[in-house]
Design a protein around this motif. Sequence first.
Motif, PDB file in Angstrom:
ATOM      1  N   ALA A  13      -9.851  -3.172  -1.692  1.00 28.87           N
ATOM      2  CA  ALA A  13     -10.197  -1.800  -2.041  1.00 28.87           C
ATOM      3  C   ALA A  13      -8.981  -0.892  -2.090  1.00 28.87           C
ATOM      4  N   ASP A  14      -8.027  -1.098  -1.177  1.00 34.44           N
ATOM      5  CA  ASP A  14      -6.859  -0.236  -1.071  1.00 34.44           C
ATOM      6  C   ASP A  14      -5.778  -0.729  -2.031  1.00 34.44           C
ATOM      7  N   ALA A  15      -5.666  -0.059  -3.180  1.00 37.86           N
ATOM      8  CA  ALA A  15      -4.689  -0.487  -4.188  1.00 37.86           C
ATOM      9  C   ALA A  15      -3.263  -0.358  -3.678  1.00 37.86           C
ATOM     10  N   SER A  16      -2.984   0.633  -2.839  1.00 41.37           N
ATOM     11  CA  SER A  16      -1.613   0.840  -2.353  1.00 41.37           C
ATOM     12  C   SER A  16      -1.151  -0.287  -1.456  1.00 41.37           C
ATOM     13  N   ASP A  17      -2.114  -1.013  -0.870  1.00 44.24           N
ATOM     14  CA  ASP A  17      -1.794  -2.096   0.046  1.00 44.24           C
ATOM     15  C   ASP A  17      -1.432  -3.390  -0.672  1.00 44.24           C
ATOM     16  N   GLN A  18      -1.610  -3.421  -1.990  1.00 41.48           N
ATOM     17  CA  GLN A  18      -1.436  -4.666  -2.729  1.00 41.48           C
ATOM     18  C   GLN A  18      -0.672  -4.496  -4.033  1.00 41.48           C
ATOM     19  N   ALA A  19      -0.097  -3.303  -4.248  1.00 37.59           N
ATOM     20  CA  ALA A  19       0.575  -3.036  -5.515  1.00 37.59           C
ATOM     21  C   ALA A  19       2.051  -3.399  -5.501  1.00 37.59           C
ATOM     22  N   SER A  22       4.640  -8.659  -4.645  1.00 36.71           N
ATOM     23  CA  SER A  22       3.980  -9.901  -4.250  1.00 36.71           C
ATOM     24  C   SER A  22       2.490  -9.719  -3.964  1.00 36.71           C
ATOM     25  N   GLY A  23       1.963  -8.522  -4.204  1.00 38.19           N
ATOM     26  CA  GLY A  23       0.558  -8.248  -3.912  1.00 38.19           C
ATOM     27  C   GLY A  23      -0.362  -8.704  -5.036  1.00 38.19           C
ATOM     28  N   PRO A  24      -1.649  -8.895  -4.743  1.00 39.00           N
ATOM     29  CA  PRO A  24      -2.576  -9.411  -5.757  1.00 39.00           C
ATOM     30  C   PRO A  24      -2.774  -8.493  -6.949  1.00 39.00           C
ATOM     31  N   LEU A  25      -2.721  -7.169  -6.741  1.00 46.03           N
ATOM     32  CA  LEU A  25      -2.906  -6.259  -7.868  1.00 46.03           C
ATOM     33  C   LEU A  25      -1.747  -6.360  -8.843  1.00 46.03           C
ATOM     34  N   ARG A  26      -0.528  -6.287  -8.322  1.00 48.11           N
ATOM     35  CA  ARG A  26       0.634  -6.353  -9.216  1.00 48.11           C
ATOM     36  C   ARG A  26       0.694  -7.692  -9.935  1.00 48.11           C
ATOM     37  N   SER A  50     -12.765 -10.368  -5.708  1.00 51.88           N
ATOM     38  CA  SER A  50     -12.482  -9.550  -4.534  1.00 51.88           C
ATOM     39  C   SER A  50     -12.045 -10.408  -3.353  1.00 51.88           C
ATOM     40  N   GLU A  51     -11.289  -9.806  -2.469  1.00 44.38           N
ATOM     41  CA  GLU A  51     -10.949 -10.413  -1.179  1.00 44.38           C
ATOM     42  C   GLU A  51     -11.784  -9.805  -0.062  1.00 44.38           C
ATOM     43  N   ASP A  52     -12.075  -8.494  -0.162  1.00 45.69           N
ATOM     44  CA  ASP A  52     -12.787  -7.819   0.927  1.00 45.69           C
ATOM     45  C   ASP A  52     -14.252  -7.521   0.601  1.00 45.69           C
ATOM     46  N   ARG A  59     -14.501  -1.831  -8.501  1.00 47.06           N
ATOM     47  CA  ARG A  59     -14.108  -0.730  -9.386  1.00 47.06           C
ATOM     48  C   ARG A  59     -12.646  -0.892  -9.795  1.00 47.06           C
ATOM     49  N   LEU A  60     -11.809  -1.254  -8.838  1.00 48.12           N
ATOM     50  CA  LEU A  60     -10.397  -1.495  -9.142  1.00 48.12           C
ATOM     51  C   LEU A  60     -10.253  -2.671 -10.110  1.00 48.12           C
TER      52      LEU A  60
END
Length: 246
Positions: A13-19, A22-26, A50-52, A59-60
């Motif tokens: 859910a927290d995009a800043s935590d994975q951007a 090496s994060g999943p979003l990036r 999703s992971e969480d 939504r992300l």
Amino acid sequence: MRLVQISDCHLKADASDQAHVSGPLRRLETVIEAVNRECPAQVLVTGDISEDETAASYRLAVATLNRLEAPWVWLAGNHDQPTLMAEQRELPGELNLDDWRVLMPATHVTGQPYGALGAEGLAWLETRLADDPRPTLIAMHHPPVRVGSAWLDAIGLRDSEAFWRVLETHDRVRAIFFGHVHQAYMGYRRLAGGDVAVYGCPSTHRQFLADAATFAIDEALAPGYRVIDLHGKTLDTRVERVDSWR
């Protein structure tokens, strides 16, 4: 016609935590950039979005996957919540592609890492295979074969033999594409009507070490995706890795 399969995004859910790089979003964003260069007609997203398992993560995911320049469809993996996914975008179950079609059976089992079709899913698959003569692909999350890693084989498709018995009575299925294993698996299942090819897909995030007895990450392999080119009644497929995330 070109299809692309991507899988196992594991967004939170927290995009800043994975951007970060090496994060999943990036990593997903970088894969999408590469997929767009392939110019597919359709993208298949085969679960573990999703992971969480939160509404915000879906939504992300939708906002990010909408950067694809081709239409896309998704299905649920063991880390997903199908109800929350459906609130954001439908889970269609079937895709018509002119002379071909894709069936996307649901293998999610609530609260379990393994998958199953169950009696209802097997009956649905039997009906769909019986009522249309077109060459068919199956896209699913859990592998219907053993992939050679003991820990992954323990959480594959529990009713795989029943699945193959359904396919045995039809000659429609040209190949099966699955997620879940975070690796570029390739194999086949021998049926009376001929061999059916079975393919795993890399994750857009981290890759699992092949042939490992217990959980292990392959740090040497980059995120990736699978390209599927349809030609008449045959197909070609390849895996591409995306190294630019490093």
